[in-house]
Design an enzyme around this catalytic site. Structure first.
Site, mmCIF file in Angstrom:
data_model
loop_
_atom_site.group_PDB
_atom_site.id
_atom_site.type_symbol
_atom_site.label_atom_id
_atom_site.label_comp_id
_atom_site.label_asym_id
_atom_site.label_seq_id
_atom_site.Cartn_x
_atom_site.Cartn_y
_atom_site.Cartn_z
ATOM 1 N N HIS A 62 52.930 72.145 6.162
ATOM 2 C CA HIS A 62 54.372 72.023 4.978
ATOM 3 C C HIS A 62 54.694 73.430 4.968
ATOM 4 C CE1 HIS A 62 55.146 69.727 1.222
ATOM 5 N NE2 HIS A 62 56.065 70.616 1.299
ATOM 6 N N LEU A 65 61.072 76.642 6.297
ATOM 7 C CA LEU A 65 61.724 77.774 7.000
ATOM 8 C C LEU A 65 63.038 78.213 6.624
ATOM 9 C CD1 LEU A 65 59.658 77.265 10.468
ATOM 10 C CD2 LEU A 65 59.129 78.984 8.441
ATOM 11 N N ARG A 66 63.744 77.259 5.906
ATOM 12 C CA ARG A 66 65.193 77.713 5.503
ATOM 13 C C ARG A 66 65.953 77.649 6.465
ATOM 14 N NH1 ARG A 66 63.255 75.232 1.134
ATOM 15 N NH2 ARG A 66 62.357 76.645 -0.588
ATOM 16 N N ASN A 96 64.163 69.951 4.820
ATOM 17 C CA ASN A 96 65.135 69.956 3.797
ATOM 18 C C ASN A 96 65.939 71.281 4.061
ATOM 19 O OD1 ASN A 96 63.089 71.561 2.995
ATOM 20 N ND2 ASN A 96 63.270 71.220 0.882
ATOM 21 N N HIS A 180 56.842 62.880 -0.501
ATOM 22 C CA HIS A 180 56.699 63.792 -1.548
ATOM 23 C C HIS A 180 56.600 62.930 -2.768
ATOM 24 C CE1 HIS A 180 58.547 67.187 -4.293
ATOM 25 N NE2 HIS A 180 58.792 65.973 -4.918
ATOM 26 N N ASP A 306 52.918 74.427 1.345
ATOM 27 C CA ASP A 306 54.110 74.337 0.775
ATOM 28 C C ASP A 306 54.844 75.620 0.569
ATOM 29 O OD1 ASP A 306 56.432 73.043 -0.250
ATOM 30 O OD2 ASP A 306 55.187 72.399 -2.171
HETATM 31 ZN ZN LIG Z 1 57.377 68.389 -1.899
#
Ligand SMILES: [Zn+2]
Length: 440
Positions: A62, A65-66, A96, A180, A306
């Site tokens: 999780h 890395l953007r 995401n 999630h 995370d």
């Molecule tokens: Zn999450």
């Protein structure tokens, strides 16, 4: 057999048969020898592991890395460097991004950018197109690239009928959905855990039920479909108990917990510092104890960071407005060690951070990995891919935000000291971290 080009000397190997004093010889990217004493040929690099545990490289399920889209917060390269410094030899990049990883083109771009980084970069795909929660992403074309985990992380799939279809689709392809768990209606407007501290501070709360309602729904859908679900970042005692019961029933569920949910409670929000804002939020003492108990009794299968970098200009704003998320890659193992080693031996701590997450993401020796990736998660034996984490339990990790490899600085542990420190990391036979310093 390849020539030996690296010897790790004097450590205690965390292997399939327990702990043993062994030197480790590496050549051509694989472990070529394990013995009480290994000769190093001239020209071979010798790393001192005296007093250290030598385990399989850590695997993070999780990691945010953007890239693409928010390279000011992190890049694949900087995140992989932070991972290697934290003892990780592989991470799963969350989808995401902007654009999200919901099609083969973006997944292929992230995999290509990850090639040659200090830790291997696998990717998770989105469950729904654009992570919009309305139509399924093309799982098949993503699975063909070695994508084995699918998640809309950052949000849960709200529509139960869509989640049911996603589970049927995933089961047919042999991939896993990672949820999630957050009921968006119950969580709406909340910025921290709903409880005594949210009342005292006047910050809108997210009830534990927002997480538990979706864990319970998804367990019912697993029972209905027979498909696998992995529960991301469990944070409440109720969620842990639901997963415990589901496993007792024999349902194919797995779960992870983040280091911050093993250590920090909602009380730290007292000073309104947005560095402590995270989703799911920091909860109560009882929840922290339940998460730790879940890791100890095997209900929770993996520690996952995370890791969620945010650039200072976005994170340093009033608590209500700040985006949730905190750094985690360079502090996860010392925190896990501090919290779990009083209850679990080194083999179990490494299993929670290496073999078990590798199995959930199907990055192990027997699984289908992305093209060109090596086997992760051990076991550490002759012939295994040389992905190694050398950890010194007697050293300490002092957290200095300015010295972290991440492009962002949003660690909640600034100034704290933890027991244990990563000394060396070997990725695919290359010593990428030596004496806590990244080599490139
Ligand atoms: Zn999450």
């Amino acid at each position: 057999m390849p020539d030996v080009d690296l010897v790790i000397r004097g450590g205690t190997v965390v292997g399939p048969d327990g702990l043993a004093r062994r030197d480790v010889a590496v050549g051509g990217g694989v472990v070529v020898g394990l013995a009480e004493s290994v000769d190093a040929p001239s020209g071979a690099l010798v790393l001192d592991a005296g007093g250290c545990l030598v385990g399989p490289g850590l695997v993070d399920l999780h990691t945010h890395l953007r890239q693409p889209g928010r390279e000011e917060a992190e890049t694949i390269e900087s995140g992989a460097r932070a991972a290697a410094l934290g003892g990780y030899t592989a991470v799963v990049a969350m989808p995401n991004t902007d654009p999200p990883i919901d099609a083969a083109g973006v997944a292929a771009e992230v995999l290509a950018l990850g090639a040659g980084c200090l830790a291997e970069v696998a990717v998770a795909g989105a469950i729904t197109a654009g992570r919009a929660g309305t139509a399924l992403a093309p799982f098949g074309e993503l699975a063909a690239l070695g994508v084995t985990l699918f998640t809309d992380d950052g949000a849960g799939v709200q529509d139960g009928a869509l989640m049911r279809r996603a589970l049927d689709y995933a089961k047919g392809l042999g991939v896993t959905l990672a949820q999630h768990c957050e009921d968006a209606c119950l969580a709406a407007g909340g910025a921290m855990h709903e409880g005594c501290w949210s009342s005292r501070l006047g910050i809108p709360g997210v009830p534990a039920a927002a997480e538990e309602a979706m864990v319970a729904r998804d367990i019912a859908l697993v029972r209905l479909t027979g498909a696998r679900v992995h529960f991301l970042h469990l944070s409440t005692a109720g969620s842990v108990e639901l997963v415990r019961q589901a496993k007792r029933e024999g349902l194919p569920v797995t779960a992870e917990a983040a280091p911050h949910h093993m250590l920090l409670t909602h009380a730290v929000v007292e000073g309104y510092d947005p560095v402590f804002k995270v989703n799911p939020p920091l909860r109560t003492d009882e929840d922290v104890a339940a998460v730790v108990a879940g890791l100890v009794d095997g209900t929770i299968d993996a520690v996952a960071t995370d890791h969620a970098p945010h650039a200072p200009e976005t994170k340093d704003v009033p608590f209500d407005e700040a985006p949730p998320g905190m750094l985690g890659l360079q502090t996860a193992l010392p925190i896990a060690w501090e919290v779990l080693s009083p209850h679990l031996g080194p083999e179990r701590v490494f299993a929670l951070m290496s073999a078990q997450p590798a199995a959930i993401a199907r990055l192990t020796a027997t699984d289908a990995r992305p093209a060109g990736h090596s086997a992760q998660g051990g076991p550490l034996e002759e012939g295994a891919a040389a992905n190694l984490c050398v950890f010194d339990p007697a050293a300490t990790t002092v957290v200095d935000p300015a010295r972290l490899a991440s492009r962002s600085r949003n660690t909640p542990y600034a100034g704290r000291t933890f027991a244990g420190a990563v000394r060396h990391t070997v990725t695919r036979g290359e010593a990428v971290v030596i004496d806590a310093a990244a080599q490139r």
